[in-house]
Design a protein around this motif. Structure first.
Motif: not given
Ligand code: D6G
Length: 556
Positions: A228-234, A239-240
């Motif tokens: 899993d890699t975190p995908v942060p929103g702006y 954090v998806n």
């Protein structure tokens, strides 16, 4: 004339990159030193620049963790519709700077690293590119993940964790040579292995039809291990997750050989299974038809669908809904977006699970599948269209072949009823292309098995409707849409061209970073000489050659 500012100095003045509060700076320094000591097991006498990069990456990552856990908890509590973006490519590039920007930490990190006697830009340059893509298709997937997180949507990226991404290009004696992209060599601080979510994926075997339905038997199993890699929103605390699967041989892989005494060979053969996630195919717009690639495509689809269904079953309004029959609510809760035909097997795989495992009737299963899946077409070039040989399917995925044949039979029955006696149309619209070898047209499978089909530019979507899929458009025009490819203005403007971002923000504020339509406001300054001059200057500037007049005047 004042001394020009360096890029790093300029960045400190920009409020959108975060305000370097004294507390933040002290905390970042402390965390950096702690990671250097405890995570990297180094002191400043022996630490290398790469150690410093890792210490900073872990420091920044720490700021993601709480938000990541809370976002996922929130999704489980609220049970929103989840979007699953399935792609064989995610061209993510580097993560450190993007994460600092999205968390508003860049200025604090810049200051902390400066106070530690190091240079932030130098450390940023050490990060390996996550080059898990060829070009536009893979970068679109990455930009969508950033965008969906920034919009606060419950979105997941699903793909393959290739051990080797897109090759590095070297010029040797005037010739281009490829070099393996060993991007994981030093480790990847942004990913978290999740062995507890490891799932089996089946290949080969045979199908038996019994009174209880079809059974896929005597298969070979490869395990899919998620990272899993975190995908942060702006700047929105969302954090998806991007979940990439890595192939692992089961512990009993080739145990028969062990039984006859060749234990060493059995262990060496584990590589065969694990080759599935070894390398990204560097084919941009060209279909090669290799079995390993088909294995990759099924591998990501099979692991992902199990994961999606597990989550659906544990959700409030999934199978636990006492009023609605199970899976009736599936399309209300689950969207599956197919990034080109590469993950097209999601359609027959979802059908297989609904029919053979969940025991739904064909019509119900088909309705759920079509309402769940949507397909993005990326190219109309004939040489790029995936057309897998039926023979290969028969061997590797025998049950899926049966399901595709049945989908096709029903599809052609429908076309026959609409256009009686039009044999040529049936041939054109079939999912199966007769000939030697007989082939499966994956784009036709996607169009038939999806409720929405889109091209990626207005003109492209018109071509899709008027040429390649014209017969399909004639019968279901409402399916066809356009979604012009976009990019994230955070990475591709604020991060890549800070000077230009400053000049724009000075005039129209910072809203364009989340709403690119705001750029229209710049039309008001079309006759503003200072603005035009500043723009011209920024175009000339490379890195730190910048005039003092351009010092940005952001509100803080
Ligand atoms: C990510 C973050 C972690 C969370 C997990 C949930 O790894 O905090 O627990 O996702 O995964 P699923 O149960 O939704 O697959």
């Amino acid at each position: 004339m004042a001394t020009p500012l360096t890029d790093s100095e300029r960045r400190k003045q920009i409020s959108v990159r975060g305000i370097a509060g004294l507390g933040d700076v002290a905390e970042i320094k402390k965390s950096f030193n702690r990671h250097l000591h405890f995570t990297l097991v180094k002191d400043r006498n022996v630490a290398t620049p790469r150690d410093y990069y890792f210490a900073l990456a872990h420091t920044v990552r720490d700021h993601l963790v709480g938000r990541w856990i809370r976002t996922q908890q929130y999704y489980y509590e609220k049970d929103p519709k989840r979007i699953h973006y399935l792609s064989l490519e995610f061209y993510m590039g580097r993560t450190l700077q993007n994460t600092m920007i999205n968390l508003g930490l860049q200025n604090a990190c810049d200051e902390a690293i400066y106070q530690l006697g190091l240079d932030l830009e130098e450390l940023e340059d050490i990060e390996e590119d996550a080059g898990l893509g060829n070009g536009g298709l893979g970068r679109l997937a990455a930009c969508f993940l950033d965008s969906m997180a920034s919009l606060g949507l419950a979105a997941y990226g699903y793909g393959i964790r290739y051990e080797f991404g897109i090759f590095n290009q070297k010029i040797s004696n005037g010739w281009q040579v490829e070099e393996a992209d060993d991007w994981l060599r030093y480790g990847n601080p942004w990913e978290k292995a999740r062995p507890e979510y490891m799932l089996p994926v089946h290949f080969y075997g045979r199908v038996e039809h019994t009174a209880q339905g079809a059974k896929w038997l005597d298969t070979q199993i490869v395990l899919a291990m998620p990272y899993d890699t975190p995908v942060p929103g702006y700047k929105n605390n969302t954090v998806n997750t991007m979940r990439l699967w890595s192939a692992k041989a089961p512990n009993d892989f080739n145990l028969q050989e062990f039984n006859v005494g060749d234990y060493i060979q059995a262990v060496l053969d584990r590589n065969l299974a694990e080759n599935i996630s070894r390398v990204l195919y560097p084919n941009d717009n060209f279909f090669e038809g290799k079995e390993l690639r088909l294995k990759q495509e099924y591998f990501v689809v099979a692991a992902t669908l199990q994961d999606i269904i597990r989550r659906f079953k544990s959700s409030k309004f999934g199978c636990r809904d006492p009023v609605r029959t199970s899976f009736e609510t599936f399309p209300e809760k689950v969207a599956i977006q197919l990034n080109d035909t590469h993950p097209a097997l999601a359609i027959p795989e979802l059908m297989r699970i609904l029919l053979d495992v969940e025991k739904l009737a064909w019509e119900k299963a088909w309705d759920v599948t079509v309402q769940t899946c949507a397909y993005t077409n990326h190219t109309v070039l004939p040489e790029a269209l995936e057309r897998w040989s039926v023979h290969m399917f028969e061997k590797l995925l025998p049950r899926h072949l049966e399901i595709i044949y049945e989908i096709n039979r029903r599809h052609l029955d429908r076309i026959s009823a609409m256009y009686p006696g039009d044999g040529d149309r049936l041939r054109r619209m079939s999912l199966i292309e007769e000939g030697d070898p007989k082939r499966i047209n994956m784009a036709h499978l996607c169009v038939v098995g999806s409720h929405a089909v889109n091209g990626v530019a207005r003109i492209h979507s018109e071509i899709v409707k008027n040429t390649v899929f014209k017969d399909f458009y004639d019968i279901e025009p409402e399916k066809f849409q356009n979604k012009t490819n976009g990019i994230t203005p955070r990475r591709w403007l604020l991060l890549c061209n800070p000077g230009l971002a400053d000049v724009i923000a000075e005039k129209i504020g910072e809203e364009f970073l989340t709403d690119l339509y705001q750029l229209k406001k710049l039309l008001n300054f079309i006759d503003d000489d200072t603005f035009i001059r500043d723009l011209a200057k920024v175009k000339q500037v490379r890195f730190c050659e910048i005039d003092e007049n351009l010092v940005c005047r952001f509100s803080s």
